[in-house]
Design an enzyme around this catalytic site. Sequence first.
Site, PDB file in Angstrom:
ATOM      1  N   LYS A  40       0.818  -1.200   0.000  1.00  0.00           N
ATOM      2  CA  LYS A  40       0.000   0.000   0.000  1.00  0.00           C
ATOM      3  C   LYS A  40       0.861   1.263   0.000  1.00  0.00           C
ATOM      4  O   LYS A  40       0.395   2.352  -0.310  1.00  0.00           O
ATOM      5  CB  LYS A  40      -0.871   0.033   1.276  1.00  0.00           C
ATOM      6  CG  LYS A  40      -1.800  -1.121   1.455  1.00  0.00           C
ATOM      7  CD  LYS A  40      -2.500  -0.973   2.828  1.00  0.00           C
ATOM      8  CE  LYS A  40      -3.289  -2.198   3.172  1.00  0.00           C
ATOM      9  NZ  LYS A  40      -3.797  -2.138   4.560  1.00  0.00           N
ATOM     10  N   GLY A  41       2.105   1.106   0.400  1.00  0.00           N
ATOM     11  CA  GLY A  41       2.958   2.261   0.707  1.00  0.00           C
ATOM     12  C   GLY A  41       3.157   3.267  -0.406  1.00  0.00           C
ATOM     13  O   GLY A  41       3.438   4.436  -0.147  1.00  0.00           O
ATOM     14  N   GLU A  97       7.749   2.246  -6.047  1.00  0.00           N
ATOM     15  CA  GLU A  97       7.901   1.753  -4.673  1.00  0.00           C
ATOM     16  C   GLU A  97       8.039   2.928  -3.703  1.00  0.00           C
ATOM     17  O   GLU A  97       8.521   4.008  -4.075  1.00  0.00           O
ATOM     18  CB  GLU A  97       9.136   0.820  -4.637  1.00  0.00           C
ATOM     19  CG  GLU A  97       9.504   0.245  -3.294  1.00  0.00           C
ATOM     20  CD  GLU A  97       8.460  -0.682  -2.680  1.00  0.00           C
ATOM     21  OE1 GLU A  97       7.311  -0.237  -2.502  1.00  0.00           O
ATOM     22  OE2 GLU A  97       8.805  -1.822  -2.330  1.00  0.00           O
ATOM     23  N   ASP A 101      14.546  -0.872   1.381  1.00  0.00           N
ATOM     24  CA  ASP A 101      15.236  -1.047   2.656  1.00  0.00           C
ATOM     25  C   ASP A 101      16.322  -2.107   2.454  1.00  0.00           C
ATOM     26  O   ASP A 101      17.405  -1.806   1.967  1.00  0.00           O
ATOM     27  CB  ASP A 101      14.177  -1.437   3.693  1.00  0.00           C
ATOM     28  CG  ASP A 101      14.680  -1.517   5.105  1.00  0.00           C
ATOM     29  OD1 ASP A 101      15.687  -0.879   5.417  1.00  0.00           O
ATOM     30  OD2 ASP A 101      14.062  -2.229   5.928  1.00  0.00           O
TER      31      ASP A 101
END
Length: 174
Positions: A40-41, A97, A101
């Site tokens: 969802k980011g 995106e 990370d």
Amino acid sequence: MHQTEVLISSEKLQTRIQELAEEVRKDYEGKSLMLVGILKGSIHFLSDFARALGREEDELEFIQVSSYGAATKSSGVVQIRKDIDQSLEGRHVLLVEDIVDTGLTLSHLLELLSVRRPESLEIVTLLSKPEARKTQVPVKYVGFDIPNQFVIGYGLDAAEKYRNLADIRVVTNP
Ligand code: IMP
């Protein structure tokens, strides 16, 4: 409640998104794109970025992935929970995106999608934590490199909260 500190203001985000869009517009001149937001980011970034691109022919798609579980998370094995609706064959695909990370999610996702024979497959990420990387992912466009700290806002969550902040913040009391 978490205590937070603004790391990237809304104005800085929007300025950088315009710059990224300019770069992408140049690179894909005459080629229509399939923009694939990773849920969802990425939602707020995708929305602002797609409109900054402002091209009539570009299409929007979504994919949602999840890790198999905490124990296997470090392997980067991901499961597709919601797939892209269209075929990727012969398309110029740009994955959108929120943050890279460790890079494990994206590297596995690239493997899964490249077998679908897109004409091209690239990544744009708003944020990147280079120090956290466990595998090298070929990320073509990066909005901001940030320190290895947990951030929230502008799509990024802490236990599903804070996604709707207009800026990116660091949690100072995790
Ligand atoms: P990776 O596989 O370690 O690169 O994980 C990427 C995903 O982890 C991102 O798409 C985010 O959903 C989540 N993530 C990584 N860092 C943060 C953070 O600082 N805040 C919120 N979510 C994060």
